[in-house]
Scaffold this motif. Structure first.
Motif, PDB file in Angstrom:
ATOM      1  N   ARG A  54      42.251  34.376  30.669  1.00 43.14           N
ATOM      2  CA  ARG A  54      41.026  35.150  30.473  1.00 43.14           C
ATOM      3  C   ARG A  54      40.665  35.918  31.743  1.00 43.14           C
ATOM      4  O   ARG A  54      40.199  37.064  31.684  1.00 43.14           O
ATOM      5  CB  ARG A  54      39.880  34.217  30.070  1.00 43.14           C
ATOM      6  CG  ARG A  54      40.100  33.528  28.742  1.00 43.14           C
ATOM      7  CD  ARG A  54      39.990  34.526  27.594  1.00 43.14           C
ATOM      8  NE  ARG A  54      40.246  33.903  26.311  1.00 43.14           N
ATOM      9  CZ  ARG A  54      39.346  33.260  25.589  1.00 43.14           C
ATOM     10  NH1 ARG A  54      38.108  33.134  26.055  1.00 43.14           N
ATOM     11  NH2 ARG A  54      39.666  32.739  24.427  1.00 43.14           N
ATOM     12  N   PHE A  55      40.865  35.289  32.885  1.00 48.20           N
ATOM     13  CA  PHE A  55      40.544  35.952  34.146  1.00 48.20           C
ATOM     14  C   PHE A  55      41.481  37.137  34.403  1.00 48.20           C
ATOM     15  O   PHE A  55      41.043  38.220  34.801  1.00 48.20           O
ATOM     16  CB  PHE A  55      40.634  34.948  35.300  1.00 48.20           C
ATOM     17  CG  PHE A  55      40.302  35.543  36.636  1.00 48.20           C
ATOM     18  CD1 PHE A  55      38.980  35.644  37.060  1.00 48.20           C
ATOM     19  CD2 PHE A  55      41.295  36.018  37.485  1.00 48.20           C
ATOM     20  CE1 PHE A  55      38.668  36.196  38.284  1.00 48.20           C
ATOM     21  CE2 PHE A  55      40.992  36.571  38.707  1.00 48.20           C
ATOM     22  CZ  PHE A  55      39.668  36.660  39.113  1.00 48.20           C
ATOM     23  N   LEU A  56      42.780  36.917  34.183  1.00 48.76           N
ATOM     24  CA  LEU A  56      43.749  37.985  34.440  1.00 48.76           C
ATOM     25  C   LEU A  56      43.570  39.160  33.484  1.00 48.76           C
ATOM     26  O   LEU A  56      43.921  40.292  33.827  1.00 48.76           O
ATOM     27  CB  LEU A  56      45.176  37.436  34.352  1.00 48.76           C
ATOM     28  CG  LEU A  56      45.557  36.395  35.420  1.00 48.76           C
ATOM     29  CD1 LEU A  56      47.006  35.974  35.258  1.00 48.76           C
ATOM     30  CD2 LEU A  56      45.317  36.929  36.823  1.00 48.76           C
ATOM     31  N   GLU A  57      43.039  38.895  32.314  1.00 46.58           N
ATOM     32  CA  GLU A  57      42.759  39.984  31.385  1.00 46.58           C
ATOM     33  C   GLU A  57      41.734  40.961  31.954  1.00 46.58           C
ATOM     34  O   GLU A  57      41.723  42.151  31.615  1.00 46.58           O
ATOM     35  CB  GLU A  57      42.241  39.420  30.051  1.00 46.58           C
ATOM     36  CG  GLU A  57      43.329  38.751  29.209  1.00 46.58           C
ATOM     37  CD  GLU A  57      42.744  38.053  27.986  1.00 46.58           C
ATOM     38  OE1 GLU A  57      41.492  38.065  27.849  1.00 46.58           O
ATOM     39  OE2 GLU A  57      43.518  37.499  27.186  1.00 46.58           O
ATOM     40  N   LEU A  58      40.864  40.466  32.834  1.00 41.55           N
ATOM     41  CA  LEU A  58      39.825  41.316  33.425  1.00 41.55           C
ATOM     42  C   LEU A  58      40.370  42.245  34.516  1.00 41.55           C
ATOM     43  O   LEU A  58      39.761  43.275  34.811  1.00 41.55           O
ATOM     44  CB  LEU A  58      38.718  40.444  34.032  1.00 41.55           C
ATOM     45  CG  LEU A  58      37.923  39.553  33.084  1.00 41.55           C
ATOM     46  CD1 LEU A  58      36.974  38.676  33.888  1.00 41.55           C
ATOM     47  CD2 LEU A  58      37.156  40.407  32.082  1.00 41.55           C
ATOM     48  N   ILE A  59      41.496  41.864  35.117  1.00 41.60           N
ATOM     49  CA  ILE A  59      41.989  42.585  36.296  1.00 41.60           C
ATOM     50  C   ILE A  59      42.269  44.059  36.008  1.00 41.60           C
ATOM     51  O   ILE A  59      41.711  44.949  36.673  1.00 41.60           O
ATOM     52  CB  ILE A  59      43.230  41.882  36.882  1.00 41.60           C
ATOM     53  CG1 ILE A  59      42.878  40.456  37.338  1.00 41.60           C
ATOM     54  CG2 ILE A  59      43.800  42.675  38.052  1.00 41.60           C
ATOM     55  CD1 ILE A  59      41.815  40.368  38.405  1.00 41.60           C
ATOM     56  N   PRO A  60      43.126  44.428  35.045  1.00 38.65           N
ATOM     57  CA  PRO A  60      43.382  45.860  34.788  1.00 38.65           C
ATOM     58  C   PRO A  60      42.120  46.610  34.354  1.00 38.65           C
ATOM     59  O   PRO A  60      41.914  47.769  34.732  1.00 38.65           O
ATOM     60  CB  PRO A  60      44.433  45.843  33.665  1.00 38.65           C
ATOM     61  CG  PRO A  60      45.040  44.489  33.710  1.00 38.65           C
ATOM     62  CD  PRO A  60      43.940  43.580  34.153  1.00 38.65           C
ATOM     63  N   VAL A  98      46.012  47.900  30.503  1.00 35.21           N
ATOM     64  CA  VAL A  98      44.905  48.652  29.904  1.00 35.21           C
ATOM     65  C   VAL A  98      45.178  50.140  30.097  1.00 35.21           C
ATOM     66  O   VAL A  98      45.434  50.576  31.225  1.00 35.21           O
ATOM     67  CB  VAL A  98      43.559  48.268  30.560  1.00 35.21           C
ATOM     68  CG1 VAL A  98      42.441  49.171  30.063  1.00 35.21           C
ATOM     69  CG2 VAL A  98      43.214  46.812  30.270  1.00 35.21           C
ATOM     70  N   PRO A  99      45.157  50.967  29.049  1.00 36.64           N
ATOM     71  CA  PRO A  99      45.033  50.542  27.646  1.00 36.64           C
ATOM     72  C   PRO A  99      46.349  49.971  27.149  1.00 36.64           C
ATOM     73  O   PRO A  99      47.416  50.416  27.554  1.00 36.64           O
ATOM     74  CB  PRO A  99      44.657  51.836  26.927  1.00 36.64           C
ATOM     75  CG  PRO A  99      45.252  52.919  27.774  1.00 36.64           C
ATOM     76  CD  PRO A  99      45.180  52.442  29.194  1.00 36.64           C
TER      77      PRO A  99
END
Length: 466
Positions: A61-67, A98-99
């Motif tokens: 979940r944290f790494l999803e925020l990075i990009p 992302v995207p």
């Protein structure tokens, strides 16, 4: 006619300048406000990521925020995160982009990259260059900024920001923002690796605790009642699981408790070379073998010979050996027979001579040679005699000065406490107190397993002649 220096004339002359000044001031004010607003937004984004880092329990979940954060901070079209696992291999399950629809082919190639599965992949510079080339080739229509995710000097991944070629970005501010995000990602990956190590250690600790509990149940929880003698024993492992072993076994299992108390008993003490779980497992194995041998009723030297034959293969494969002192005691006659497999000889304090002798016979370590032979000795114990069995964890215990507790010191204390007429339990406690005081530990933690067994013949016993 208006004069040149009239107020109206001055006002008319200054009007264009005032208009320009007012417009410039407003533009500058708008710019400052815009920059301040952007700065506040960026600070809020970084604070949000910092908060997530402090509180996250799910790395994915944290790494999803990075990009996503990179695109917001830098104001670019997209971002790609390629993390590495703790062993340096490409962490395919944690690839983030992302995207996500930007370049599915790039994502697929990264996921299926065969070389990325190898240990240490991310630690080689040529592989980092290969990743950069792969990303550049698939995002050829974009400007790209790449930076490494590093933690404690180790490569933890690669972070990319990209946008259309006609959009110019890549200033120092952009790079600093991307680096801040990369550093926070590195901390998150490192924290997760440490957390996984802690969890694994906890699992091992639980298993060791179970092993220690099982082993403690294998050692006698209390000494048996044997006619004419007092017994006291204690094993203090250096770790949760130890390699020391002592036991009291009736040589006949078919007798009732009263008959056992006046019958023949086997007293044994041993030590596996080494400490911890491997030593404990081997000693548990030997205990089972020895208990079966005791029921044969053979003399001590024959029992050690047979035990050596049975355990030889297992001990050879483990590259360990065992010292063992085996004795049997007839409660009616007070006859003690014994054999020694290179263990510390027990110390016998004679109430008659007020002196101490060692009980020893020739014999090799268990597991050293296939056809090892063992000697057999015997002695009749007298009222008031005190016999001390012990392991080398006692005599080899180092003191604060580095000096060993040694056998002479043990003999001195045993002689003192035996002459004072103390019971078996009191002698045992006093000996451990002196050992602890010498070592200088408050929590009784020793470098090696330390075990002692004290047998004292009661003063009023009268043996039956055989």
């Amino acid at each position: 006619m208006v004069k040149e220096n009239s107020p109206i004339s001055e006002q008319q002359n200054q009007h264009p300048t005032n208009l320009f000044s007012s417009a410039a001031s407003k533009s500058l004010s708008d710019l400052v406000h815009s920059l301040s607003h952007e700065q506040v937004v960026n600070q809020d984004l970084l604070l949000s990521l910092s908060f997530a880092l402090r509180s996250f329990t799910n790395l994915q979940r944290f790494l999803e925020l990075i990009p996503l954060l990179v695109t917001q901070l830098v104001g670019v079209k997209g971002s790609l995160l390629i993390p590495f696992q703790d062993d340096g291999s490409l962490w395919r399950e944690q690839l983030q982009m992302v995207p996500i629809e930007e370049d599915q082919e790039l994502f697929r190639k990264l996921f299926l990259l065969e070389k990325g599965k190898t240990t240490g992949f991310g630690m080689e510079e040529k592989n980092i260059e290969m990743l950069d080339c792969l990303v550049q080739r698939h995002l050829d229509s974009s400007n790209i900024i790449a930076t490494s995710i590093v933690s404690r000097g180790r490569q933890r991944g690669r972070l990319y920001a990209f946008d259309k070629k006609e959009i110019v970005f890549g200033s120092n501010v952009h790079r600093k923002h991307i680096q801040i995000v990369a550093d926070l990602a590195g901390v998150a990956i490192e924290n997760d690796a440490i957390f996984q190590v802690i969890r694994n250690h906890e699992k091992v600790d639980r298993q060791i605790s179970i092993g220690a509990e099982i082993q403690s149940q294998l050692l006698p929880d209390q000494c048996p009642v044997i006619e004419g003698v007092e017994l006291a024993a204690c094993c203090r492992p250096a770790f949760q699981v130890g390699g020391d072993y002592y036991d009291f076994m009736p040589t006949r299992s078919d007798l009732n408790e009263t008959a056992k108390a006046s019958g023949r008993w086997a007293f044994v003490i041993g030590d596996v070379m080494g400490k911890g779980v491997p030593a404990g497992l081997l000693m548990t194995m030997l205990r089972g073998m020895l208990r079966a041998e005791v029921l044969t009723g053979l003399p001590p030297d024959s029992i050690l010979h047979d035990l050596n034959q049975l355990a030889l293969e297992d001990l050879t494969q483990s590259h360990r050996f065992v010292t063992l002192f085996y004795s049997d005691f007839d409660a009616k006659s007070r006859k003690l027979r014994f054999a020694n497999a290179a263990h510390n000889p027990p110390l016998l304090w004679s109430s008659k001579t007020k002196s101490i002798n060692r009980l020893d016979t020739p014999g090799l370590l268990i597991g050293l040679q296939p056809e090892a032979e063992y000697g057999c000795g015997e002695i009749f114990l007298q009222p008031g005699d005190v016999l001390l069995y012990y392991t080398d964890g006692v005599t080899e215990a180092p003191g604060i000065s580095g000096e060993r507790f040694d056998e002479n010191r043990l003999i001195t204390f045993l002689d003192k406490f035996a002459k004072e007429g103390l019971g078996a339990k009191q002698i045992l406690n006093k000996l451990f107190e002196r050992l602890d005081g010498f070592v200088g530990v408050s929590d009784h933690q020793l470098e090696d397993d330390a075990s002692m067994v004290v047998l004292k013949v009661k003063e009023s016993t009268v043996p039956e002649l055989t």
